[in-house]
Design an enzyme around this catalytic site. Structure first.
Site, PDB file in Angstrom:
ATOM      1  N   ASP A 570       0.863  -1.184   0.000  1.00 37.38           N
ATOM      2  CA  ASP A 570       0.000   0.000   0.000  1.00 37.38           C
ATOM      3  C   ASP A 570       0.901   1.235   0.000  1.00 37.38           C
ATOM      4  O   ASP A 570       2.130   1.140   0.125  1.00 37.38           O
ATOM      5  CB  ASP A 570      -0.862  -0.038   1.267  1.00 37.38           C
ATOM      6  CG  ASP A 570      -2.083   0.860   1.194  1.00 37.38           C
ATOM      7  OD1 ASP A 570      -2.246   1.573   0.190  1.00 37.38           O
ATOM      8  OD2 ASP A 570      -2.871   0.848   2.163  1.00 37.38           O
ATOM      9  N   GLU A 573       2.623   5.172  -3.886  1.00 33.64           N
ATOM     10  CA  GLU A 573       2.593   6.175  -4.954  1.00 33.64           C
ATOM     11  C   GLU A 573       3.904   6.950  -5.095  1.00 33.64           C
ATOM     12  O   GLU A 573       4.246   7.270  -6.247  1.00 33.64           O
ATOM     13  CB  GLU A 573       1.438   7.160  -4.718  1.00 33.64           C
ATOM     14  CG  GLU A 573       0.055   6.575  -4.816  1.00 33.64           C
ATOM     15  CD  GLU A 573      -0.327   5.762  -3.591  1.00 33.64           C
ATOM     16  OE1 GLU A 573      -1.200   4.878  -3.707  1.00 33.64           O
ATOM     17  OE2 GLU A 573       0.254   5.990  -2.517  1.00 33.64           O
ATOM     18  N   ASP A 647      -9.441   3.884  -1.788  1.00 34.65           N
ATOM     19  CA  ASP A 647     -10.291   4.194  -0.633  1.00 34.65           C
ATOM     20  C   ASP A 647     -11.652   4.745  -1.052  1.00 34.65           C
ATOM     21  O   ASP A 647     -11.908   5.948  -0.999  1.00 34.65           O
ATOM     22  CB  ASP A 647      -9.567   5.187   0.279  1.00 34.65           C
ATOM     23  CG  ASP A 647      -8.282   4.614   0.848  1.00 34.65           C
ATOM     24  OD1 ASP A 647      -8.141   3.378   0.850  1.00 34.65           O
ATOM     25  OD2 ASP A 647      -7.422   5.401   1.286  1.00 34.65           O
TER      26      ASP A 647
END
Length: 991
Positions: A570, A573, A647
């Site tokens: 996760d 980015e 999300d």
């Protein structure tokens, strides 16, 4: 998982918990993303400049592009054209040399690459004492491209003079590229017709290097001197000194830029690349995920109902994202397809920097008196990247299948997944202890709810230190893993790229001492904030760092992990809570001194790759397929695992919006995709949760996930009738796993979508081009349309052809015809699912607690007889679902054929391959049989027929149960006790 860039992280994790506590009870759905924390185009200097440049070109019809190929610089050899573009930069006639290469590939793909000679040679100066590389970033190919670059040596120059050159290439030389010299542009043709144009609008803009010339300071005023006189005497910077793209260009962000309290130093100055790409006669375009909004992309300039911002690709932690927006999300694939009746074309923009894409459409009519009748729509796109090369691949189709195949020859196909990963994944932030995990595991069994994987979010760690366990809550991870293993289940643990900066943490100490972290602009280790508080980031561009990263996953090093432990990447980015737009400063430095601005959209792929490779080497002699979920991705990430859409919210519109998002991933070459079932933020009402499970059963990646402040919502907590309905949706998924796995095998071979929109399966049916709420599953003929609206008990489903369709559950014949919409009953207990006639697909009907425990179960074949009443066909792929032995031929691939004239159903080797030496798995698999065959639409003549089975030199009798057609329902037959081995040739005859 939430990545609260909007939080003040001065208090680190404590600050987050305080705010989370304050928001408790407000979820439903939660507060949406703060858009002002993310840039609009006019807040990104390079985007604003290029958009203004486009406006200037449109407003000035006399404008001439300053980019011209030197005719005497052109050379063509072995399928490659090389030349030099001269860019005139000012009225004084100064020019910049831009080398251009046009490569014609054996696949029929063309590649256009433009560089800048001074940067190419490193002949530029950097501002200050910057350590950044002087070149334009030219290493994206190393990460993204895995093949397909062989030049087409049969390509030939068809025509050349001092104004242009035409090259014929591709299959049977059906493709043609005309490169015009002054101004530079390229027309790509197929069968003599233009389909794609580059720089047709004259928007090509490569911001060349130029020195920063500071304006001379104004002379000091003499005593008594009028201030106005000093202004007239100040020294101005001339156009020749500071060249503009067009008169009046805004230069304020050439040399530095600020946003949200962060300043980007821009040591190389302005360096954006932009190009207009036109799709002649094409109205519908698709791709460039990930964004919310319709599958068929909207216009982004002017007009009611259009977006007013370009589509943005800048991977970012955008929690609680808004719907129907071109706003950037977590991943980017700059692959775009244009489609019209009978034709598909596309382009792939290979650039890892921040990129914006404007889309406009215009109608063209050859007859000005036609009033639009007979006119065709063309789509123009304007691609704008902050840095890097201009590097674009052009695909001339002509089918959607051709586009995905050619794109995947370049970037690779989908990784062959572990079979368990196609089952159901149970996740939340967070299961609070190993006992909590074991309790969920027991209760899923108690309520007969199948699942394969349970997930652990960040709270399993010791104070957010990855590769550790909380000694109190997860005191016995091995015992937890063994219970899961005994039930055929897996565990996924989250490990992110930020490493807690704290003394005594060996991982952090090694990262710093071996200099494996990302640096700041001064060449010192970068420090930012994320879940652990002060953190450093692994630089996965560094091969030595990747090698070190792999050592951390060894079973002996990551104590508590087991063979059934897998990984979730996760926040890659990367998410940096106190960084600009919740990510890294663009002037950070990666391995090789490339700026972060150059590689930003690649960052997630490199970390995903590092973890993927690490899991392949956890123990000597262990050659198992990894499972790694990623949030951030780029072109090529499909080779490494699965992704999810981030999300989302527990709201009906987020359920509805998830389907075009997942379809977009599928047609963009990354089919192993899904959305958080139930919505990450908030508390879904029970109807919504139930409908989301029914939709999620048709996501290629099927996981439920929830925020730490959301109420527990495991399926057994829903209560009746919801738990029973959810369990039925899960069992439907599990019964169809053989067909899902077969679809993924096709994705592994060709990168074919696992779920397919209507334009892809029926490219000639214009009414289906904008439909993005129904889809086919693999090659099964299963047509699904999940219910995504509250209180809806019917759905309208569009029928794309004249084939017969049957209801999956009742075998009712759907009374409709090609191009018509039919209304189906869809009470809460039912998923709208049709079977297209003419197919054969495999199921496993025995309920089990996990896919692992289904491994040796017998198969059921479902035959949906076509409209002609005679034919159907299908396939089945089986391997051990775990290892790479399939690469050595250890697999079974069967083709099933219904021949109505001969009254037979047969199974043959689907690849007619040579016999391989069978390993242990194949030997055991050969004992698995086809137990039952269900024939829907069975002819009445089959009633009371004797059924014989012939296989491997033996013949025996099976049992036939025939049910004649009823009111609206097709006749069907069930052949029981077939008993033919799944890997053998066999034939079932109806005599």
């Amino acid at each position: 998982m939430l990545g609260s860039g909007q939080l003040s992280m001065s208090g680190g994790w404590t600050a987050y918990l305080c705010l989370a506590s304050a928001l408790t009870g407000l979820f439903g759905p939660a507060v949406a993303v703060k858009e002002h924390d993310f840039k609009k185009c006019d807040q990104a200097g390079f985007c604003k400049r290029n958009r203004a440049f486009a406006d200037h070109v449109v407003a000035n019809t006399a404008w001439e592009s300053p980019y011209n190929i030197l005719a005497d610089s052109t050379s063509f050899k072995d399928g490659q054209l090389q030349a030099t573009i001269l860019k005139t930069v000012n009225d004084a006639g100064e020019t910049v040399r831009l080398p251009i290469t046009v490569s014609f590939l054996e696949s029929g793909t063309a590649r256009v690459t433009v560089d800048e000679e001074k940067r190419q040679k490193g002949e530029i100066e950097l501002r200050g004492d910057s350590k950044a590389r002087k070149q334009r970033y030219n290493e994206a190919e190393q990460w993204v491209i895995v093949g397909g670059l062989t030049l087409d040596k049969e390509a030939k120059v068809d025509y050349q003079d001092n104004t242009q050159i035409t090259v014929q290439y591709g299959p049977e030389s059906k493709f043609e590229a005309t490169i015009k010299f002054a101004p530079f542009s390229i027309d790509f043709k197929r069968d003599g017709d233009t389909h794609i144009k580059l720089n047709d609008k004259g928007l090509l803009n490569m911001e060349h290097w130029r020195p920063r010339i500071e304006p001379s300071p104004a002379p000091e005023k003499q005593e008594g001197e009028d201030s106005s006189s000093s202004e007239t005497e100040s020294v101005e910077t001339t156009a020749a000194q500071v060249p503009e793209a067009y008169p009046g260009e805004d230069q304020n962000t050439w040399w530095e830029e600020s946003f949200g309290g962060n300043t980007d130093s821009k040591p190389r100055g302005p360096e954006s690349v932009a190009l207009d790409i036109s799709f002649v006669g094409y109205d519908h375009i698709y791709g460039i995920p990930s964004h919310t909004g319709p599958l068929s992309l909207r216009q982004t300039r002017g007009g009611e109902g259009n977006f007013q911002e370009p589509y943005r690709m800048y991977n970012a932690d955008v929690f609680e994202y808004i719907l129907d927006s071109p706003m950037t999300l977590y991943g980017s694939i700059p692959f775009l397809q244009a489609h019209r009746k009978d034709s598909s074309v596309g382009i792939f923009w290979l650039n890892a920097a921040e990129t914006w894409v404007d889309i406009t459409k215009e109608k063209e009519s050859k007859n000005p008196l036609a009033l639009g009748i007979g006119s065709k729509t063309s789509t123009s796109t304007h691609w704008i990247s902050e840095a890097g090369l201009l590097d674009v691949f052009v695909f001339l189709g002509p089918t959607p299948q051709d586009l995905i195949r050619k794109y995947s020859e370049l970037t690779g196909t989908t990784a062959m997944p572990q079979e368990f990963s196609l089952g159901y994944h149970q996740c939340r932030w967070n299961y609070v202890s190993d006992e909590d995990v074991k309790d969920v595991d027991r209760k899923m069994d108690k309520f007969s709810i199948p699942y394969d994987v349970i997930w652990l979010d960040i709270e399993y760690t010791d104070d957010k230190k990855y590769f550790t366990w909380d000694g109190h809550s997860f005191a016995d991870p091995i015992g937890m893993g063994k219970q899961l293993e005994s039930h055929g289940r897996q565990l996924v643990a989250i490990i992110d790229p930020h490493i807690k900066n704290v003394d005594g943490y060996k991982v952090s100490e090694e990262l710093k001492s071996q200099k494996f972290a990302v640096n700041n602009k001064d060449g010192e280790i970068f420090e930012g904030w994320c879940w652990p508080g002060s953190s450093h980031w692994v630089d996965a561009f560094n091969a030595a760092a990747r090698k070190w990263w792999a050592t951390l996953f060894k079973y002996a090093r990551f104590e508590g992990s087991m063979r059934n432990t897998w990984i979730w990447n996760d926040m890659n980015e990367p998410s940096v809570f106190n960084g600009p737009e919740t990510t890294m400063p663009k002037d950070n430095l990666h391995y090789g001194n490339w700026e972060h601005r150059d590689i930003h959209n690649l960052n997630g792929l490199t970390f995903h790759n590092a973890t993927f490779e690490a899991l392949k080497s956890r123990e000597a002699g262990e050659f198992r397929r990894p499972f790694v979920l990623t949030r951030s991705f780029f072109a090529g990430s499909q080779r490494l695992g699965a992704m999810w859409t981030g999300d989302n919210q527990a709201a009906w519109d987020h359920l509805e919006g998830s389907i075009p998002m997942v379809l977009s991933q599928n047609i963009a070459g990354f089919p192993f995709s899904g959305a958080d079932v139930g919505g990450f933020f908030g508390n879904p009402e029970k109807e919504l949760l139930t409908r989301w499970y029914q939709a999620g059963a048709f996501y290629p990646f099927f996981r439920a996930h929830a925020h730490i402040d959301s109420r527990r919502r495991e399926p057994y907590l829903a209560g009746e009738p919801y738990t029973t309905i959810i369990a039925a949706a899960l069992r439907l998924r599990y019964s169809l796993l053989p067909s899902w796995y077969t679809a993924f095998r096709q994705a592994y071979l060709t990168n074919e979508p696992v779920i397919k929109p209507m334009f892809y399966t029926h490219p000639n049916e214009e009414a289906g081009f904008a439909i993005d709420d129904q889809f086919f599953v693999g090659n099964t003929g299963l047509l699904a349309k999940p219910v995504t609206q509250k209180d809806k008990e019917t759905v309208d489903i569009w029928i794309p052809d004249n084939e017969v369709y049957y209801d999956y559950f009742t075998y009712d014949i759907i009374p409709s015809s090609k191009g018509k919409t039919v209304t189906l009953d869809a009470p809460l207990s039912k998923i709208p699912l049709l079977m297209q006639g003419g197919h054969i697909f495999a199921r496993r009907d025995r309920p089990r607690r996990s896919s692992t425990l289904m491994k040796w179960d017998d198969y059921t074949l479902v035959v949906t007889v076509g409209k002609d009443g005679k034919t159907a066909e299908g396939d089945l792929y089986v391997d051990d679902g775990d290892s790479y032995e399939f690469e050595k031929g250890q697999y079974i691939y069967r083709k099933f054929i219904l021949d109505g004239d001969a009254k037979t159903i047969s199974s043959v080797d689907g690849e007619d391959r040579k016999k391989v030496k069978e390993g242990d798995w194949m030997k055991k698999m050969h004992q698995v049989t086809v137990d039952k065959i269900i024939i829907i639409g069975a002819p009445a003549s089959w009633d009371k027929q004797q059924v014989t089975v012939e296989s491997e030199g033996e013949t025996w009798t099976a049992t036939l149960e025939y049910t004649p057609a009823g009111k609206g329902r097709a006749a069907f037959a069930v052949v029981k006790k077939v008993g033919a081995r799944i890997g053998a040739d066999w034939k079932v005859s109806f005599a």
